[in-house]
Design a protein around this motif. Structure first.
Motif, short mmCIF file in Angstrom:
data_model
loop_
_atom_site.label_atom_id
_atom_site.label_comp_id
_atom_site.label_asym_id
_atom_site.label_seq_id
_atom_site.Cartn_x
_atom_site.Cartn_y
_atom_site.Cartn_z
N ARG A 12 0.68 -1.44 -0.44
CA ARG A 12 0.05 -0.19 -0.46
C ARG A 12 0.84 1.30 -0.14
O ARG A 12 0.44 2.08 -0.08
CB ARG A 12 -0.83 -0.23 1.62
N GLN A 13 2.02 0.55 0.06
CA GLN A 13 3.10 2.80 0.57
C GLN A 13 3.24 2.48 -1.10
O GLN A 13 3.22 2.40 -2.13
CB GLN A 13 4.15 2.56 1.30
N PRO A 14 3.87 4.44 -1.66
CA PRO A 14 3.41 4.64 -2.75
C PRO A 14 4.94 3.79 -3.33
O PRO A 14 5.53 4.25 -4.53
CB PRO A 14 3.79 6.29 -2.63
N VAL A 15 6.66 3.58 -2.38
CA VAL A 15 7.60 2.63 -2.90
C VAL A 15 7.82 2.29 -2.62
O VAL A 15 8.36 2.10 -1.20
CB VAL A 15 7.73 4.41 -2.98
N PRO A 16 7.28 0.87 -2.99
CA PRO A 16 7.97 -0.99 -1.38
C PRO A 16 9.04 -0.89 -2.17
O PRO A 16 9.07 -0.95 -2.70
CB PRO A 16 5.83 -1.35 -2.23
N ASP A 17 8.94 -1.93 -1.14
CA ASP A 17 10.88 -2.42 -1.23
C ASP A 17 10.24 -3.95 -2.42
O ASP A 17 9.21 -4.94 -1.49
CB ASP A 17 11.33 -2.76 0.30
N LEU A 18 10.73 -4.16 -3.86
CA LEU A 18 9.97 -4.78 -4.22
C LEU A 18 11.32 -5.44 -4.86
O LEU A 18 11.63 -4.38 -6.18
CB LEU A 18 8.95 -4.45 -5.53
N VAL A 19 11.98 -6.92 -5.60
CA VAL A 19 12.61 -7.02 -6.68
C VAL A 19 11.40 -7.90 -7.42
O VAL A 19 11.21 -9.03 -7.33
CB VAL A 19 13.29 -7.97 -5.51
#
Length: 181
Positions: free
Chosen positions: A123-130
């Motif tokens: 839900r956050q604007p800039v998530p930690d994702l790869v």
């Protein structure tokens, strides 16, 4: 790779960012001082997409044709992903934090359910994702060195598949590693 903090001149900075046009580098906040919050603020206030690279906001430019290509890929990939219940697809405003201080915005990205605990969408604007894969649709202002830097970053941080779509040449180059033979 040199950091923008070692840049002495604007030319050094542009070179370290991959020889991108100066028109894509934001001067507010000053290069080297930008944060993830600045990425979100520029997006919210100006409806502009910026990637964060070494404390520098770099505007992402996409034309209508490039957007059409990305949307078409999202439709086809999205149908497959939904049909097989594989994960989620995001588009060209899906900002992701690949590492602290590094925010990239691929034109298309896929994240498997296995990478999302409880299958919960961030839900956050800039998530930690790869993500796997990422798709970059080349625009006129993208340079070879800029794209080489992105490939280096993506693969160093765990992305396993990158498509570089070149509308001008009508090609898609599929990368499974940074340096391919």
């Amino acid at each position: 790779m040199a950091s923008v903090h070692t840049a002495v001149t604007v030319s050094d900075l542009l070179s370290q960012l991959g020889d991108i046009p100066a028109s894509r580098v934001r001067l507010q906040p000053a290069p080297g001082t930008a944060t993830e919050a600045d990425v979100v603020t520029v997006h919210d206030r100006e409806q502009r997409l910026c990637e964060l690279v070494d404390g520098v906001l770099v505007e992402k430019t996409v034309g209508y044709y490039e957007s059409y290509i990305a949307a078409t890929l999202i439709r086809f990939l999205g149908n497959f992903v939904v049909e097989h219940d594989l994960g989620i697809i995001a588009g060209a405003d899906g900002m992701i934090r690949l590492a602290p201080g590094l925010v990239r915005i691929p034109d298309v990205s896929f994240v498997a359910w296995e990478k999302l605990p409880g299958r919960r969408l961030p839900r956050q604007p800039v998530p930690d994702l790869v993500p796997d894969p990422v798709v970059e649709v080349l625009s006129e202002s993208n340079t070879l060195r800029e794209m080489a830097r992105k490939l280096d970053e993506y693969f160093a941080l765990g992305v396993r598949l990158v498509w570089l779509v070149d509308p001008e040449r009508e090609t898609i180059t599929v990368h499974t590693a940074r340096h391919q033979s």
